[in-house]
Motif scaffolding. Structure first.
Motif, PDB file in Angstrom:
ATOM      1  N   VAL A 363     -10.205  -4.461   0.239  1.00  0.00           N
ATOM      2  CA  VAL A 363      -9.482  -5.334  -0.683  1.00  0.00           C
ATOM      3  C   VAL A 363     -10.110  -6.724  -0.701  1.00  0.00           C
ATOM      4  O   VAL A 363     -10.353  -7.310  -1.769  1.00  0.00           O
ATOM      5  CB  VAL A 363      -7.994  -5.420  -0.292  1.00  0.00           C
ATOM      6  N   LYS A 364     -10.402  -7.253   0.478  1.00  0.00           N
ATOM      7  CA  LYS A 364     -10.979  -8.604   0.569  1.00  0.00           C
ATOM      8  C   LYS A 364     -12.358  -8.677  -0.068  1.00  0.00           C
ATOM      9  O   LYS A 364     -12.738  -9.715  -0.628  1.00  0.00           O
ATOM     10  CB  LYS A 364     -11.048  -9.028   2.036  1.00  0.00           C
ATOM     11  N   GLN A 365     -13.108  -7.575  -0.008  1.00  0.00           N
ATOM     12  CA  GLN A 365     -14.442  -7.549  -0.606  1.00  0.00           C
ATOM     13  C   GLN A 365     -14.417  -7.202  -2.093  1.00  0.00           C
ATOM     14  O   GLN A 365     -15.455  -7.143  -2.738  1.00  0.00           O
ATOM     15  CB  GLN A 365     -15.309  -6.530   0.140  1.00  0.00           C
ATOM     16  N   GLY A 366     -13.212  -6.955  -2.619  1.00  0.00           N
ATOM     17  CA  GLY A 366     -13.079  -6.632  -4.028  1.00  0.00           C
ATOM     18  C   GLY A 366     -13.391  -5.195  -4.372  1.00  0.00           C
ATOM     19  O   GLY A 366     -13.466  -4.827  -5.558  1.00  0.00           O
ATOM     20  N   LYS A 367     -13.557  -4.334  -3.355  1.00  0.00           N
ATOM     21  CA  LYS A 367     -13.850  -2.925  -3.625  1.00  0.00           C
ATOM     22  C   LYS A 367     -12.601  -2.169  -4.062  1.00  0.00           C
ATOM     23  O   LYS A 367     -12.687  -1.208  -4.830  1.00  0.00           O
ATOM     24  CB  LYS A 367     -14.457  -2.272  -2.381  1.00  0.00           C
ATOM     25  N   THR A 388      -0.359  12.919 -15.162  1.00  0.00           N
ATOM     26  CA  THR A 388      -1.744  13.385 -15.060  1.00  0.00           C
ATOM     27  C   THR A 388      -2.677  12.410 -15.758  1.00  0.00           C
ATOM     28  O   THR A 388      -3.703  11.997 -15.199  1.00  0.00           O
ATOM     29  CB  THR A 388      -1.891  14.781 -15.689  1.00  0.00           C
ATOM     30  N   GLU A 389      -2.321  12.066 -16.976  1.00  0.00           N
ATOM     31  CA  GLU A 389      -3.179  11.166 -17.745  1.00  0.00           C
ATOM     32  C   GLU A 389      -3.236   9.777 -17.122  1.00  0.00           C
ATOM     33  O   GLU A 389      -4.289   9.127 -17.136  1.00  0.00           O
ATOM     34  CB  GLU A 389      -2.679  11.082 -19.193  1.00  0.00           C
ATOM     35  N   PHE A 390      -2.123   9.323 -16.564  1.00  0.00           N
ATOM     36  CA  PHE A 390      -2.105   8.013 -15.914  1.00  0.00           C
ATOM     37  C   PHE A 390      -3.107   7.987 -14.758  1.00  0.00           C
ATOM     38  O   PHE A 390      -3.913   7.057 -14.638  1.00  0.00           O
ATOM     39  CB  PHE A 390      -0.703   7.694 -15.400  1.00  0.00           C
ATOM     40  N   VAL A 391      -3.049   9.018 -13.921  1.00  0.00           N
ATOM     41  CA  VAL A 391      -3.957   9.081 -12.764  1.00  0.00           C
ATOM     42  C   VAL A 391      -5.407   9.158 -13.219  1.00  0.00           C
ATOM     43  O   VAL A 391      -6.291   8.483 -12.664  1.00  0.00           O
ATOM     44  CB  VAL A 391      -3.590  10.271 -11.862  1.00  0.00           C
ATOM     45  N   LYS A 392      -5.675   9.971 -14.233  1.00  0.00           N
ATOM     46  CA  LYS A 392      -7.044  10.089 -14.729  1.00  0.00           C
ATOM     47  C   LYS A 392      -7.586   8.758 -15.246  1.00  0.00           C
ATOM     48  O   LYS A 392      -8.791   8.479 -15.133  1.00  0.00           O
ATOM     49  CB  LYS A 392      -7.107  11.120 -15.865  1.00  0.00           C
ATOM     50  N   LYS A 393      -6.701   7.929 -15.789  1.00  0.00           N
ATOM     51  CA  LYS A 393      -7.126   6.684 -16.412  1.00  0.00           C
ATOM     52  C   LYS A 393      -7.117   5.487 -15.459  1.00  0.00           C
ATOM     53  O   LYS A 393      -7.521   4.387 -15.854  1.00  0.00           O
ATOM     54  CB  LYS A 393      -6.234   6.384 -17.636  1.00  0.00           C
ATOM     55  N   THR A 394      -6.659   5.661 -14.240  1.00  0.00           N
ATOM     56  CA  THR A 394      -6.677   4.539 -13.297  1.00  0.00           C
ATOM     57  C   THR A 394      -8.117   4.118 -13.032  1.00  0.00           C
ATOM     58  O   THR A 394      -9.021   4.956 -12.994  1.00  0.00           O
ATOM     59  CB  THR A 394      -5.999   4.910 -11.973  1.00  0.00           C
ATOM     60  N   PRO A 395      -8.365   2.823 -12.859  1.00  0.00           N
ATOM     61  CA  PRO A 395      -9.735   2.348 -12.652  1.00  0.00           C
ATOM     62  C   PRO A 395     -10.341   2.862 -11.350  1.00  0.00           C
ATOM     63  O   PRO A 395      -9.632   3.174 -10.394  1.00  0.00           O
ATOM     64  CB  PRO A 395      -9.585   0.820 -12.632  1.00  0.00           C
ATOM     65  N   ALA A 396     -11.655   2.956 -11.321  1.00  0.00           N
ATOM     66  CA  ALA A 396     -12.368   3.512 -10.171  1.00  0.00           C
ATOM     67  C   ALA A 396     -12.206   2.673  -8.914  1.00  0.00           C
ATOM     68  O   ALA A 396     -12.450   3.166  -7.807  1.00  0.00           O
ATOM     69  CB  ALA A 396     -13.853   3.678 -10.510  1.00  0.00           C
ATOM     70  N   ASP A 397     -11.811   1.417  -9.056  1.00  0.00           N
ATOM     71  CA  ASP A 397     -11.623   0.561  -7.883  1.00  0.00           C
ATOM     72  C   ASP A 397     -10.149   0.493  -7.465  1.00  0.00           C
ATOM     73  O   ASP A 397      -9.686  -0.496  -6.919  1.00  0.00           O
ATOM     74  CB  ASP A 397     -12.171  -0.852  -8.126  1.00  0.00           C
ATOM     75  N   SER A 398      -9.421   1.575  -7.727  1.00  0.00           N
ATOM     76  CA  SER A 398      -8.021   1.642  -7.314  1.00  0.00           C
ATOM     77  C   SER A 398      -7.813   2.814  -6.361  1.00  0.00           C
ATOM     78  O   SER A 398      -8.559   3.802  -6.386  1.00  0.00           O
ATOM     79  CB  SER A 398      -7.093   1.798  -8.530  1.00  0.00           C
ATOM     80  N   ALA A 444       1.805  -5.597   3.334  1.00  0.00           N
ATOM     81  CA  ALA A 444       2.375  -6.920   3.053  1.00  0.00           C
ATOM     82  C   ALA A 444       2.272  -7.813   4.284  1.00  0.00           C
ATOM     83  O   ALA A 444       1.943  -9.012   4.178  1.00  0.00           O
ATOM     84  CB  ALA A 444       3.833  -6.783   2.630  1.00  0.00           C
ATOM     85  N   ASP A 445       2.513  -7.242   5.445  1.00  0.00           N
ATOM     86  CA  ASP A 445       2.402  -8.008   6.685  1.00  0.00           C
ATOM     87  C   ASP A 445       0.958  -8.436   6.931  1.00  0.00           C
ATOM     88  O   ASP A 445       0.696  -9.572   7.339  1.00  0.00           O
ATOM     89  CB  ASP A 445       2.923  -7.164   7.846  1.00  0.00           C
ATOM     90  N   ALA A 446       0.020  -7.547   6.665  1.00  0.00           N
ATOM     91  CA  ALA A 446      -1.395  -7.852   6.904  1.00  0.00           C
ATOM     92  C   ALA A 446      -1.895  -8.958   5.979  1.00  0.00           C
ATOM     93  O   ALA A 446      -2.733  -9.781   6.376  1.00  0.00           O
ATOM     94  CB  ALA A 446      -2.235  -6.589   6.720  1.00  0.00           C
ATOM     95  N   PHE A 447      -1.376  -8.985   4.762  1.00  0.00           N
ATOM     96  CA  PHE A 447      -1.811  -9.991   3.800  1.00  0.00           C
ATOM     97  C   PHE A 447      -0.880 -11.206   3.752  1.00  0.00           C
ATOM     98  O   PHE A 447      -1.027 -12.081   2.895  1.00  0.00           O
ATOM     99  CB  PHE A 447      -1.939  -9.372   2.402  1.00  0.00           C
ATOM    100  N   LEU A 454       1.962  -7.796  -3.441  1.00  0.00           N
ATOM    101  CA  LEU A 454       0.807  -6.934  -3.248  1.00  0.00           C
ATOM    102  C   LEU A 454       0.279  -6.431  -4.597  1.00  0.00           C
ATOM    103  O   LEU A 454       1.047  -6.310  -5.563  1.00  0.00           O
ATOM    104  CB  LEU A 454       1.177  -5.713  -2.402  1.00  0.00           C
ATOM    105  N   PRO A 455      -1.008  -6.096  -4.668  1.00  0.00           N
ATOM    106  CA  PRO A 455      -1.528  -5.438  -5.879  1.00  0.00           C
ATOM    107  C   PRO A 455      -1.133  -3.951  -5.862  1.00  0.00           C
ATOM    108  O   PRO A 455      -1.977  -3.059  -5.812  1.00  0.00           O
ATOM    109  CB  PRO A 455      -3.046  -5.636  -5.751  1.00  0.00           C
ATOM    110  N   LEU A 456       0.164  -3.724  -5.865  1.00  0.00           N
ATOM    111  CA  LEU A 456       0.729  -2.378  -5.733  1.00  0.00           C
ATOM    112  C   LEU A 456       1.691  -2.112  -6.872  1.00  0.00           C
ATOM    113  O   LEU A 456       2.582  -2.924  -7.144  1.00  0.00           O
ATOM    114  CB  LEU A 456       1.463  -2.253  -4.389  1.00  0.00           C
ATOM    115  N   SER A 457       1.532  -0.983  -7.519  1.00  0.00           N
ATOM    116  CA  SER A 457       2.432  -0.591  -8.607  1.00  0.00           C
ATOM    117  C   SER A 457       2.996   0.781  -8.335  1.00  0.00           C
ATOM    118  O   SER A 457       2.273   1.695  -7.938  1.00  0.00           O
ATOM    119  CB  SER A 457       1.695  -0.588  -9.949  1.00  0.00           C
TER     120      SER A 457
END
Length: 522
Positions: A363-367, A388-398, A444-447, A454-457
């Motif tokens: 996360v810190k390195q932006g990966k 199914t379509e939502f998962v397929k369309k999630t970005p590769a860095d997620s 959340a504790d770590a950050f 968090l960048p969590l949805s």
């Protein structure tokens, strides 16, 4: 007040408003539905007259098993439902109560809409919690706070309470369910070890076999012990898939792989199957004639005309049926919904947190830019391909966390890796939602931030009452911006829905593209 069928506790309820008439969408008859309502009313009556602040083990077990029988796709059998009622009435009399005073659920269904909405949330949350508590009880764990709240919540259903008085009770249900899920997590890992990532084949080998479905790990363990040396292989189905990750279960070499996908596909997938089928908990659909003769039930599950394995847990009839059927003459190479030949499971909180440093560095390195929790119940209503379509369309860095049977929509996809980890991490059953919560709190504790920072949805699908109590737990924890679908609960009144939207920013799903655009914009 005349008893007539009305049920809107599941996502697929008739017309999006409620099942009425002679049968529910789930397949239960008007008679079974009426008996479930009578059973619930008897439990309300029992809870109201019980003088103990902490219910006795006898009362607690009766509450849990009886409530479990009222969950969607568990008990379709009028005879067993009547037996539950008789058992409740017998205990009720020892407390000086009278069956003539049993509460009628019609009083909830015909109440002012906001009261009906909140009491429904409370009742369905209690039903879901009872399932988790019952699984833990089968492994020797019990919790006084959980058992006491079940009595408190049931008794509140017949009380004249305002919206302002009911809202805290509903949130308390979420709080207590967190305790309940933690108890179940400890019961599972304490008995069977910490889940470890495992690749599970979807091929069915030749020879006799048994398919085990539902959620109950104890029943699976007992079956594995009784099938040792018989030549019968055992396969998981649906929510039993994560069993392959537990060290004390996967040590059995005849636990081979996974058969089929999610519960709502069973009538097609089990059609004329040459193996025996054991249902351990909810997710039973009315069996078709082509395989009804090989269906066995146990615990709270019951269906007229099928053989029930009682509490003595002698699975000999199941084993004999498997041997008689003989299985497939040659290996059958099945695939998942998307054509995959295997699936991976076992990423519980211990497995994920063991690589927390790797995740945090990524996360810190932006990966890793985003975390998604895409999970929950599956179902047959059109529109669930959204996930199914939502998962397929999630970005590769997620990174995508998933759990429960909704994952069968996409768990055989090869999504590659990110930050040295598989992009798709299966955390287990719906019973394992505690793992997702624990990972989120740890991140959340770590950050050094709140969970909502968090960048969590969370993109969740719901079907039955266990999903309701998980949602209440998420709300109790203050988690916001949940995307929920495929439809919103019919039992939520416009005012209560507006309250949840305003306080917690719950959103109904729209399209994968639109929802992802909205999520990634923040």
């Amino acid at each position: 007040m005349e008893q007539q069928m009305f049920c809107f506790q599941c996502e697929q309820t008739g017309g999006g408003t409620g099942c009425t008439g002679c049968a529910g969408v789930c397949g239960k008859s008007e008679t079974a539905a009426a008996l479930q309502d009578i059973l619930t009313g008897a439990l309300v009556n029992l809870a109201a007259v019980c003088p103990d602040e902490t219910p006795s083990p006898t009362l607690s077990r009766l509450l849990l098993r009886s409530l479990f029988a009222t969950i969607t796709n568990v008990d379709f059998n009028p005879q067993t439902l009547q037996a539950h009622i008789d058992e409740v009435h017998a205990l009720l009399k020892t407390y000086g109560g009278s069956p003539a005073q049993d509460f009628s659920l019609q009083e909830i269904w015909h109440a002012q809409e906001d009261i009906r909405s909140l009491k429904s949330l409370l009742l369905f949350g209690i039903r879901g919690m009872s399932a988790y508590a019952y699984h833990a009880l089968m492994l020797g764990r019990s919790n006084a706070e959980v058992n006491s709240f079940l009595c408190k919540g049931l008794a509140a259903l017949q009380a004249s309470l305002s919206v302002e008085e009911l809202l805290p009770l509903v949130m308390e249900a979420g709080k207590v369910n967190l305790t309940c899920m933690a108890m179940l997590d400890e019961a599972n890992t304490g008995t069977y070890g910490k889940p470890e990532p495992a690749t599970v084949s979807l091929t069915i080998e030749k020879g006799p076999f048994i398919v085990v479905t539902g959620h109950d790990l104890k029943d699976l363990e007992l079956l594995l012990k009784q099938t040792e040396g018989t030549g019968v292989s055992v396969y998981t189905h649906g929510e039993m898939l994560p069993a392959h990750a537990y060290p004390e279960l996967k040590k059995y070499p005849h636990l081979k792989g996974n058969f089929g996908t999610a519960w709502q596909n069973q009538q097609k997938e089990f059609d004329a199957i040459p193996g025996a089928l054991l249902f351990t908990t909810n997710c039973l659909m009315p069996p078709r004639p082509s395989y009804a003769d090989r269906v066995f039930t146990t615990e709270a599950v019951s269906y007229q005309g099928t053989v029930h394995i009682d509490d003595r847990k002698d699975f000999t009839p199941v084993i004999q049926k498997a041997l008689a059927l003989g299985g497939y003459a040659e290996p059958q190479h099945f695939t998942g919904i998307n054509g995959g030949t295997s699936v991976v499971t076992g990423f519980g909180h211990d497995a994920v947190l063991s690589v927390a440093d790797t995740v945090i560095d990524a996360v810190k390195q932006g990966k890793i830019r985003r975390f998604f929790l895409v999970g929950g119940c599956d179902g047959a209503r059109p529109g669930r391909n959204y996930y199914t379509e939502f998962v397929k369309k999630t970005p590769a860095d997620s990174l995508i966390l998933t759990l429960a049977c909704g994952k069968f929509r996409f768990n055989d996809l090869d999504l590659g890796t990110v930050g040295g980890l598989p992009r798709l991490l299966d955390m287990g059953q719906c019973n394992d939602a505690y793992s997702a919560i624990k990972v989120a709190l740890a991140l959340a504790d770590a950050f050094h931030c709140g969970v909502n920072d968090l960048p969590l949805s969370l993109v969740l699908s719901w079907y039955e009452q266990k999903a309701v109590c998980i949602l209440l737990t998420l709300l109790y924890l203050g988690i916001q911006n949940i995307y929920l679908g495929p439809t919103l609960p019919a039992f939520l009144s416009p005012h209560i829905l507006s309250y949840l939207v305003e306080q917690y920013h719950i959103s109904p799903i729209s399209t994968p593209e639109a929802d992802l655009k909205k999520i990634l914009a923040h």
